[in-house]
Design an enzyme around this catalytic site. Sequence first.
Site, PDB file in Angstrom:
ATOM      1  N   LYS A   1      -3.981   4.737   9.323  1.00 29.39           N
ATOM      2  CA  LYS A   1      -4.743   5.082   8.119  1.00 29.39           C
ATOM      3  C   LYS A   1      -5.586   6.309   8.425  1.00 29.39           C
ATOM      4  O   LYS A   1      -6.464   6.284   9.294  1.00 29.39           O
ATOM      5  CB  LYS A   1      -5.636   3.888   7.733  1.00 29.39           C
TER       6      LYS A   1
ATOM      7  N   ARG B   1       0.854  -1.195   0.000  1.00 30.38           N
ATOM      8  CA  ARG B   1       0.000   0.000   0.000  1.00 30.38           C
ATOM      9  C   ARG B   1       0.884   1.238   0.000  1.00 30.38           C
ATOM     10  O   ARG B   1       1.741   1.397   0.853  1.00 30.38           O
ATOM     11  CB  ARG B   1      -0.912   0.026   1.234  1.00 30.38           C
TER      12      ARG B   1
ATOM     13  N   SER C   1     -12.785  -3.357   1.383  1.00 31.32           N
ATOM     14  CA  SER C   1     -12.931  -2.830   2.742  1.00 31.32           C
ATOM     15  C   SER C   1     -14.406  -2.602   3.062  1.00 31.32           C
ATOM     16  O   SER C   1     -15.175  -2.140   2.207  1.00 31.32           O
ATOM     17  CB  SER C   1     -12.191  -1.499   2.888  1.00 31.32           C
TER      18      SER C   1
END
Length: 210
Positions: free
Chosen positions: A135, A40, A107
Amino acid sequence: MGKLEDYLGVYFITDSRFGYTHEELAEKALRAGVKTIQFREKKLSTKRMYEIGKRIRALTKDYGALFFVNDRIDVALAVDADGVHIGQDDMPAEVAREIFPGYIGVSASSIEEAKKDEKYADYLGVGPVFPTETKEDAGEAIGVEGLRKIVENVKVPVVAIGSINRENAVEVLKTGVAGIAVISAIAAAEDPEKAARELVELVRKFKSRL
């Protein structure tokens, strides 16, 4: 390749903000027995993402592990990743399913989101279970009970995410999730490989008792 669920026990998401490169972290986790790595990265150019992705792809093949790319289906295709993971603000899951041939993770933070996307997803990343700072756009923590309700309402494997660590992992695993996704529990540890190995062993022991 076995069943997807067999790989999801400890699902490590690389993060280069902790003093190691994505590749270094991936290799440490793989050496420790982690079977799924997600790359990511939100700030690098597509070219750099491709270069890093190629190197992590080679590492995961060496270790017989799965490789996912977050959000960027183009990069996932270019590096021959096993899967992509998309969020609620990324490309819609049904469109991703039309253009990407591998695994798709989506998600979800509510039963509604989970039910909407489970028909297109191979697994759901559900959370944040606990408040998280890794995050920025993670949203409100859903707690262990919120996680349990989603697990009970979907048919695909669930990977829990959101400030999960050695201290709270068993509590999370008791909800029936297929695995736990971690970032800082490995990436921010003094010894990332040791931290990863401890998590892998904890999950293995828990699952062997089921």
